[in-house]
Design an enzyme around this catalytic site. Sequence first.
Site, PDB file in Angstrom:
ATOM      1  N   CYS A 196       0.843  -1.207   0.000  1.00  0.00           N
ATOM      2  CA  CYS A 196       0.000   0.000   0.000  1.00  0.00           C
ATOM      3  C   CYS A 196       0.873   1.249   0.000  1.00  0.00           C
ATOM      4  O   CYS A 196       0.903   2.004  -0.956  1.00  0.00           O
ATOM      5  CB  CYS A 196      -0.925   0.003   1.216  1.00  0.00           C
ATOM      6  N   GLU A 200       4.179   1.176   2.100  1.00  0.00           N
ATOM      7  CA  GLU A 200       5.222   0.821   3.040  1.00  0.00           C
ATOM      8  C   GLU A 200       6.624   1.076   2.474  1.00  0.00           C
ATOM      9  O   GLU A 200       7.001   0.552   1.441  1.00  0.00           O
ATOM     10  CB  GLU A 200       5.097  -0.651   3.427  1.00  0.00           C
TER      11      GLU A 200
END
Length: 788
Positions: free
Chosen positions: A431, A433
């Site tokens: 997502c 990270e």
Amino acid sequence: MRERIKKLREQSVTAINTISEERASLITDFYKQNFLNVESSALLRANSFAFIMENKLLYLGDDELIVGERGPSPKACPTYPEICLHSEEDLNILHNRPKVSFQVSETCLSTYRNKIIPYWKGNSNRDKIFEHLPDEWKDAYEAGIFTEFQEQRAPGHTVLGAKMFSCGFRDLIAEIDENISSLDYQNDKQALQTKEYLNSMRICAEAIITYASRYASKIFLQSEKEKDPKRKLELQKMAEICQKVPAYAPESFYEALQHYWFIHLGVITELNPWDSFNPGRLDQHLYPFYIRDIQNGSLSEEDAKELLQAFWIKFNNHPAPPKVGITAQESNTYTDFALINVGGVDAHGNDAVNELSFMILDVVEEMRLLQPSSMVQVSKRNSDRLLRRALKVVRTGFGQPSIFNTDTIIAQQLRQGKSIEDARVGGASGCVETGAFGTEAYILSGYFNLCKVLEICLHNGMDPLSGKKIGLSTGAVSEFSSFDDLFEALSKQIQHFVDIKIGGNNIIDSLYAEYLPVPFLSLLIDDCIQKGLDYNRGGARYNTTYIQGVGLGSITDMLTAIRYNVFDNKFISLSNLLAITQLNFYGCEEWLLRLRNNTPKYGNDNDYADKQACMIFDALLNAVEGKSNIRGGVHRINMLPTTCHVYFGSKIGGSCDGRLAFEPLSEGISPFQGMDRNGPVAVIKSASKIDHIKTGGTLLNQKFCPELLDSDEKIDHLCKLIRTYFRLDGHHIQFNIVDSEMLRKAQKDPEKYSDLIVRVAGYSDYFNDLGESLQNEIIRRTEHKDFS
């Protein structure tokens, strides 16, 4: 888009997602024959990988340019019974559930019933995990305090670095052999174990070469039968490429794509390392091949784009392996979270945007596929040209690409002790990270429900839903004489549950290191070969474990409501406020409206409310930061939910921000749905008050009406908004360009909106594939109509 790509895209989009028993059957065959005969887990896993790569079916579709599938055909999804075992009930649920279903054939069901379940029941790593975890961990897990990624996925949130595009597996074998020859058995007590790890990597390197060679033979045989002269030449070229890569380093654009794809298949066949394995900085990795081929005349821009489009289809052919247990009943997503990075800076800190950066965005826009996900890195060193192009893709309304702050990504990694070169060529995966590409094992361990911890704190350590005492005795609400007293108690509860979570993480990591090493993945990440150590044991240069905080907007509003109404203005006692929430506001509608409409809210640039966001952020940071993992690294935090804010909300009763029982929480670091009322500038100012550089990633969603981006002038306004947020060190921002009324119509008449795509959290998905709670949560998000 050429006709070939149109056809392949249509096949990918319309293919039925199925569960394939092939991998599970092969791994079962191998373990039955070899489990007692192989001297170490590393060699067992290496030889099992080789067995699969030697025996899995090879799919070769008409008109394909890049070959290789995760299963025996597109959208055929393998399972991993050595990690977690699907029961017959799970398979039936997956087959019959109305959304995000997987077709399960009678053959598959029979194979599971008669072969796979009898062998693996009680023997999967998930079984070992729950056998070894303490009761306090299980109590917190069942209460919804946290989730655990590794109970159903292997560790890893890893991205490929530039090295793997400049070497072949024969080069890696030579490196392994050199390291083995230099082992010092006289003075190094670990030399024999090191040799086993290196030999396991060597077996895997040979296995992926064998797999590619099998494809070369298959394609060559097909070319012999082919009547169309043009396709015959294509097949002959494909066979030559597969004979070369990944054994040897790619030398052309085409070879580089196929080279990577074989690597990708190897990683996700060995295990399923939390999806998201991807090539990372694709425009940087491919550019030397692209420019060389363009200059020597062996590649045209149109052919390069066609190859990238074929590459995109390969990602879209791969649904994420479905879950087991209670999560199998939920509608999740087919998305595998591979995130393509473009833009940013190079290893020297210079603007890295090139022609391929724009071509990749063209492909994203034209293909309009859920997978792979895409993002644009934006640095102060970059002009706005790439950002403007990205936002023109965004305004088409399918949530891609997301926008990331390169300078914050670099600052985050420098703070973590990484070299400036590794920091600059890193980026984000999954997502949002952050990681160092090609050099880091960064593992997401699960989501942490901040709001549930507050609920337990307000009940003196008891979970009001189960009636079970699972937290510390930090005092009844009547004993808190100030907000500081309450927050001190909450901080203790956060520390208590974080300690439980981290203790569980270390047990789980130990089990993976012992029973499920990943010698193939270890080949790809520096410095596993140099250390002679597996990725799951700390072989990578950097080793980070993340805990994801969820519900920042919600808990900020909850704490603000308590501070404002109870302690500062004394409108109500904390005991009475808690009693009202326990009634789920039944008969207390006046208080419900007061809490929703007349209490300061996060997301409006209100310092009174935003102060609580900073406090809770710091409390989580202090509880997690720097705690050791078993791989020689430490734990850190990031702030993202995927869709866990819906699940976490279902575990919490009515709350003192005016949220009704069991409704979703806020997602990412976004405000609670509908509570940001002062426009997008106020949202970014609130969100920037936490220190993003101390995280490994934060997720901010915004929803705009389509008219807000209907001209180039308005695109420029959004560009300025993003630049402002990034000057404030914001990490990430993404956009839903969609009309809420259209979403409501799609709920009522889904057949008419089958192609409607929305941004969920760190990924996009078809609106019709989302569960009703998640659909409603997206509809409730504030729809901004201007940039003020």
